[in-house]
Design an enzyme around this catalytic site. Structure first.
Site, PDB file in Angstrom:
ATOM      1  N   CYS A   1     143.158  -1.055 -33.429  1.00 59.38           N
ATOM      2  CA  CYS A   1     142.129  -1.503 -32.469  1.00 59.38           C
ATOM      3  C   CYS A   1     141.497  -0.628 -34.493  1.00 59.38           C
ATOM      4  CB  CYS A   1     141.613  -1.083 -31.524  1.00 59.38           C
ATOM      5  SG  CYS A   1     139.793  -1.025 -31.495  1.00 59.38           S
TER       6      CYS A   1
ATOM      7  N   GLU B   1      98.244 -22.499 -37.877  1.00 60.18           N
ATOM      8  CA  GLU B   1      99.384 -21.872 -38.460  1.00 60.18           C
ATOM      9  C   GLU B   1      99.126 -20.318 -39.817  1.00 60.18           C
ATOM     10  OE1 GLU B   1     101.624 -22.672 -36.276  1.00 60.18           O
ATOM     11  OE2 GLU B   1     103.229 -22.135 -36.058  1.00 60.18           O
TER      12      GLU B   1
ATOM     13  N   LYS C   1     101.050 -37.847 -35.677  1.00 56.88           N
ATOM     14  CA  LYS C   1      99.911 -37.516 -35.112  1.00 56.88           C
ATOM     15  C   LYS C   1      99.290 -39.009 -35.019  1.00 56.88           C
ATOM     16  CE  LYS C   1      99.142 -32.509 -34.574  1.00 56.88           C
ATOM     17  NZ  LYS C   1      98.850 -31.964 -35.194  1.00 56.88           N
TER      18      LYS C   1
ATOM     19  N   SER D   1     101.133 -27.667 -26.718  1.00 59.13           N
ATOM     20  CA  SER D   1     102.626 -27.352 -27.988  1.00 59.13           C
ATOM     21  C   SER D   1     103.332 -28.882 -27.912  1.00 59.13           C
ATOM     22  CB  SER D   1     103.586 -27.003 -27.281  1.00 59.13           C
ATOM     23  OG  SER D   1     104.301 -26.975 -25.772  1.00 59.13           O
ATOM     24  N   LEU D   2     103.427 -29.203 -28.490  1.00 57.76           N
ATOM     25  CA  LEU D   2     104.455 -30.849 -28.614  1.00 57.76           C
ATOM     26  C   LEU D   2     105.713 -30.575 -28.862  1.00 57.76           C
ATOM     27  CD1 LEU D   2     103.761 -30.162 -33.232  1.00 57.76           C
ATOM     28  CD2 LEU D   2     102.328 -31.531 -30.973  1.00 57.76           C
TER      29      LEU D   2
ATOM     30  N   CYS E   1     139.959   2.457 -32.432  1.00 60.67           N
ATOM     31  CA  CYS E   1     139.826   3.406 -31.079  1.00 60.67           C
ATOM     32  C   CYS E   1     141.745   4.184 -32.297  1.00 60.67           C
ATOM     33  CB  CYS E   1     140.071   3.256 -30.323  1.00 60.67           C
ATOM     34  SG  CYS E   1     141.261   1.828 -29.256  1.00 60.67           S
TER      35      CYS E   1
ATOM     36  N   ASP F   1      89.251  -7.491 -59.741  1.00 57.27           N
ATOM     37  CA  ASP F   1      88.946  -6.309 -59.139  1.00 57.27           C
ATOM     38  C   ASP F   1      87.988  -5.114 -59.924  1.00 57.27           C
ATOM     39  OD1 ASP F   1      91.712  -6.772 -58.014  1.00 57.27           O
ATOM     40  OD2 ASP F   1      92.091  -5.450 -59.808  1.00 57.27           O
TER      41      ASP F   1
ATOM     42  N   LYS G   1     105.682 -29.578 -40.071  1.00 62.87           N
ATOM     43  CA  LYS G   1     105.531 -28.354 -38.866  1.00 62.87           C
ATOM     44  C   LYS G   1     105.686 -27.118 -39.666  1.00 62.87           C
ATOM     45  CE  LYS G   1     106.904 -28.118 -34.504  1.00 62.87           C
ATOM     46  NZ  LYS G   1     106.523 -26.033 -34.123  1.00 62.87           N
TER      47      LYS G   1
HETATM   48  S1  IVH Z   1      99.186 -29.501 -33.298  1.00 60.83           S
HETATM   49  C1  IVH Z   1      98.383 -30.915 -29.808  1.00 60.83           C
HETATM   50  N1  IVH Z   1     100.452 -29.500 -35.994  1.00 60.83           N
HETATM   51  O1  IVH Z   1     104.309 -25.858 -33.529  1.00 60.83           O
HETATM   52  C2  IVH Z   1      98.863 -30.277 -30.902  1.00 60.83           C
HETATM   53  N2  IVH Z   1     101.178 -27.610 -34.146  1.00 60.83           N
HETATM   54  O2  IVH Z   1     104.634 -26.759 -30.930  1.00 60.83           O
HETATM   55  C3  IVH Z   1      98.920 -28.791 -31.104  1.00 60.83           C
HETATM   56  N3  IVH Z   1     102.733 -26.268 -35.063  1.00 60.83           N
HETATM   57  O3  IVH Z   1     102.921 -23.767 -31.028  1.00 60.83           O
HETATM   58  C4  IVH Z   1      99.630 -28.648 -32.238  1.00 60.83           C
HETATM   59  N4  IVH Z   1     103.019 -27.390 -37.582  1.00 60.83           N
HETATM   60  O4  IVH Z   1     102.279 -23.332 -33.917  1.00 60.83           O
HETATM   61  C5  IVH Z   1     100.831 -28.527 -34.963  1.00 60.83           C
HETATM   62  N5  IVH Z   1     101.792 -29.570 -38.379  1.00 60.83           N
HETATM   63  C6  IVH Z   1     101.386 -29.035 -37.067  1.00 60.83           C
HETATM   64  C7  IVH Z   1     102.276 -27.875 -36.202  1.00 60.83           C
HETATM   65  C8  IVH Z   1     102.192 -27.426 -35.686  1.00 60.83           C
HETATM   66  C9  IVH Z   1     103.150 -26.341 -36.504  1.00 60.83           C
HETATM   67  C10 IVH Z   1     103.616 -25.324 -34.356  1.00 60.83           C
HETATM   68  C11 IVH Z   1     102.194 -24.929 -33.712  1.00 60.83           C
HETATM   69  C12 IVH Z   1     102.498 -25.052 -31.908  1.00 60.83           C
HETATM   70  C13 IVH Z   1     103.981 -25.092 -31.960  1.00 60.83           C
HETATM   71  C14 IVH Z   1     104.220 -26.642 -30.801  1.00 60.83           C
END
Ligand code: IVH
Length: 681
Positions: free
Chosen positions: A403, A168, A285, A74-75, A406, A29, A107
């Site tokens: 009730c 995230e 992945k 998304s996944l 009421c 600080d 995730k």
């Molecule tokens: S990869 C190509 N990795 O899950 C795929 N997503 O349903 C792109 N999420 O909107 C996403 N942890 O916010 C990836 N280790 C992770 C993740 C992740 C959380 C979320 C992400 C996305 C959603 C997909």
């Protein structure tokens, strides 16, 4: 100044990314204030990555839109060992190999974000939005101390000209609990879970507030990359991001095949509650980037990745009391008041026991220790009691005979599981409020900004009794309520005015007739076309006509007749009809439109359209939208994260469309309209 900037940034990194502080807070600080003073005297020499930028800037009027250079995907989800084995099998078959190496990670249960760095300098942050366009939250992200404002150099390696980091934003559990404590102390509404808390913090127009929320970040991938080679594997990519100074979770490995994936899932499962933040599963992945490219994407989700979700969460706690709640239709629901407990990151204080039969069947007593479960966003429920922990003085629940709101008698019809207050909405305040809340809700008449608390006050102060009374409210009476400034009162008046334009189907749904949900309301509107025809059919003598409506069986028909034969209800319906404008037709043509006779099922997240929007397009073309897949389904429209419905459609061999294909089908089947000339270029 440069020296102080460098030193402070190093401490921030050690503290927020490495989790290994190298300096006492007070000393940090002191250096921080010293830098602030120098910057005040020499603003022209302030560095673009100065830690003083982390405190937030002046509020902005609104977020601007950012179009993602590469969409944020998304996944697909898996829930069982079987889903994982199937995923691995498909990957192996497509690649034509015996075994595949996967990168595994967590995730994170937060919000997806894209961070853009140009020549190493952080320039912009955007939320995921609908995947194609998000909101510019740059000012807010600058306050996240774990995110570097400048990437670290690595030896002689070039810093990429452009790097979009995807990851995230999270709030840690401890920070979430502290935040709720503060909100409680201030008498404000607490946040349901860390993800909501993080979302609320990130969507602040005033970044000084975000700055106080201690948000965190984990990187899990990239978008655009220019001016540096793409690493050959996902694991190498994450290592590289880590070297550039970005936070990457340590909970990551590379494993072989489905067996390796399942080992990782189980290992994380046992340690999940020990993590300082919430996760809702793990992510797999395909490790080799080249293989990822071969596998490609289906409707906005990569074929090379799978999110393996954890099942619903459970926790143990004690039943302090069992009360009953009175619903909109008078249904009496026993509710367990619990010793507050965190279930999967959400503080739970009440859980539904559904009905009296359920309380007896599960033999839940006051004083019992019980297992509470919540799954997703549904209301938490009591699963079972723990026999060894039943105290000697555990009390049985007694269903009240009158009730609690009421005082009218509580009755239970023989064929029904649910007991009800016999007072009706005219007598029972709980039903009156419930009915009004339903009437104004988004899918019914849709009065924006007229929330539950406002309805409570309006009824408690005897300002309104019926939905029709809403339309007689004036600004003066509204402004007399708690927490109602003149501006908000005007907004409510405007929203009420706007809500007057509605549809016949919404009107029927808004009445809140028991057993008449949205789809039945639509079917009734279509079948009868106008209110007089419906009222005529709903008399007891003609009630049989109701059975001609698709969707309506004897029980529903009886609810409709009972509701619309009641004098109070009829009076209300007639007053409302004079206040509202909804289009009534004669018999609306049924089965018109190119999609007539076709049934669609929507599943997963579509890239551009919401499910409601897609449904509306289908219905406008004469099609029907059903909620479950069967042999009668004509098309299944699948988006990202589609789960069991898509799987079922595949086993039944049904035609599957993505959003683009649906739109193409619509375009093809609707007769082309001549484009009108306009005078704007
Ligand atoms: S990869 C190509 N990795 O899950 C795929 N997503 O349903 C792109 N999420 O909107 C996403 N942890 O916010 C990836 N280790 C992770 C993740 C992740 C959380 C979320 C992400 C996305 C959603 C997909």
């Amino acid at each position: 100044m440069a020296e102080l900037t460098r030193e402070l940034n190093r401490h921030l990194y050690n503290y927020h990314v490495l989790d290994a502080p190298t300096i006492p807070d007070a000393e940090y600080d002191r250096l921080f204030v010293e830098l602030q003073q120098l910057e005040a005297a020499h603003p022209e020499s302030m560095a673009s990555d100065s830690p003083t930028l982390r405190v937030g800037a002046a509020p902005i009027p609104e977020f601007s839109q950012v179009t993602h250079a590469l969409p944020m995907l998304s996944l697909n989800n898996g829930f069982s060992d079987d889903d994982v084995e199937q995923f691995d099998r498909r990957v192996r078959e497509t690649l034509g190999v015996q075994a595949v190496a996967y990168a595994t990670e967590l995730k994170f249960d937060g919000l997806a974000i894209s961070l853009r760095f140009e020549n190493g300098v952080f320039v912009q942050a955007a939320t995921r939005g609908d995947g194609s366009t998000g909101e510019d939250v740059t000012a807010n992200i600058k306050t996240v101390r774990a995110i570097p404002l400048r990437l670290h150099g690595i030896g002689h390696q070039a810093v990429p000209a452009v790097l979009e980091v995807r990851g995230e934003v999270l709030m840690f559990k401890a920070d979430f609990l502290k935040m709720n404590e503060r909100l409680r102390a201030a008498g404000e509404k607490e946040k349901a879970n860390p993800r909501n808390a993080a979302a609320g913090s990130l969507r602040q127009l005033d970044s000084r507030i975000t700055s106080q929320r201690n948000l965190k970040f984990f990187a899990y991938g990239i978008g655009v990359l220019e001016g540096a080679p793409m690493p050959a594997s996902h694991a190498a990519l994450l290592d590289w991001l880590e070297q550039l100074g970005l936070p990457v979770s340590k909970e990551r490995t590379v494993v072989q095949g489905a067996a390796g994936l399942l080992d990782f899932y189980r290992d994380i499962g046992t340690r999940r509650s020990l993590l300082p933040y919430e996760i809702d599963g793990v992510v797999y992945k395909v490790n080799a980037v080249e293989d990822q490219q071969t596998l490609g994407f289906v409707s906005r989700a990569p074929r090379f990745a799978l999110a393996h979700k954890f099942p619903a969460e459970e926790a143990l706690t004690q039943v302090v009391e069992i009360d009953v709640q009175v619903g909109r239709t008078g249904a009496i629901t026993p509710v367990a008041r619990l010793q507050p407990v965190l279930v999967g990151g959400v503080m739970v204080t009440n859980a539904t026991l559904h009905n009296e039969g359920e309380v007896r069947r599960k033999d839940i007593r006051i004083g019992d220790t019980v297992i509470v479960r919540r799954a997703g966003d549904v209301i938490p429920e009591v699963v079972a009691f723990v026999p060894e922990r039943r105290p000697l003085d555990a009390r049985e629940f007694v269903m009240p005979t009158s009730c609690p709101v009421c005082g009218s008698a509580i009755v239970r019809l023989e064929e029904e599981a649910v007991a009800r207050c016999s007072g009706g909405w005219t007598h029972c305040g709980a039903q009156k409020k419930g009915g009004l809340m339903h009437f104004v809700s988004r899918r019914a008449i849709d009065v924006e900004g007229l929330g539950d608390q406002l309805i409570e006050q309006l009824v408690d102060k005897n300002l309104i009794h019926t939905a029709a009374d809403l339309y007689t409210l004036d600004k003066a009476r509204l402004s007399s309520l708690d927490r109602m400034a003149e501006k908000s009162a005007q907004n409510v008046i405007d929203a009420l005015e706007k809500s007057k334009n509605t549809t016949f189907a919404r009107f029927i749904y808004a009445l809140g007739i028991r057993n008449v949900g949205e789809s039945t309301a639509k079917a009734l509107a279509q079948h009868f076309g106008n209110l007089d025809a419906l009222l005529h059919a709903a008399t007891w003598e003609n009630g049989i006509q109701l059975l001609e409506v698709a969707d309506v069986g004897p029980i529903v028909a009886r609810s409709i007749s009972a509701f619309l034969s009641d004098a109070d209800n009829l009076a209300l319906v007639n007053t409302l009809r004079a206040q509202l404008y909804f289009q009534e037709g004669s018999h609306v043509m049924q089965n018109a439109g190119p999609f007539a006779g076709m049934t669609f099922v929507l599943t997963g997240t579509l890239p551009a359209l919401s499910r409601d929007e897609a449904g509306a397009l289908i219905e406008a073309a004469g099609g029907k939208v059903a909620s479950s897949v069967s042999k009668k389904t004509t098309y299944v429209v699948a988006g990202a994260d589609a789960g069991s419905k898509l799987a079922k459609a595949e086993t039944l061999g049904l035609a599957i469309l993505d959003e683009a294909a649906l739109l193409a089908l619509l375009a093809k089947s609707t007769t082309p309209q001549e484009t009108l000339e306009t005078d704007t270029p």
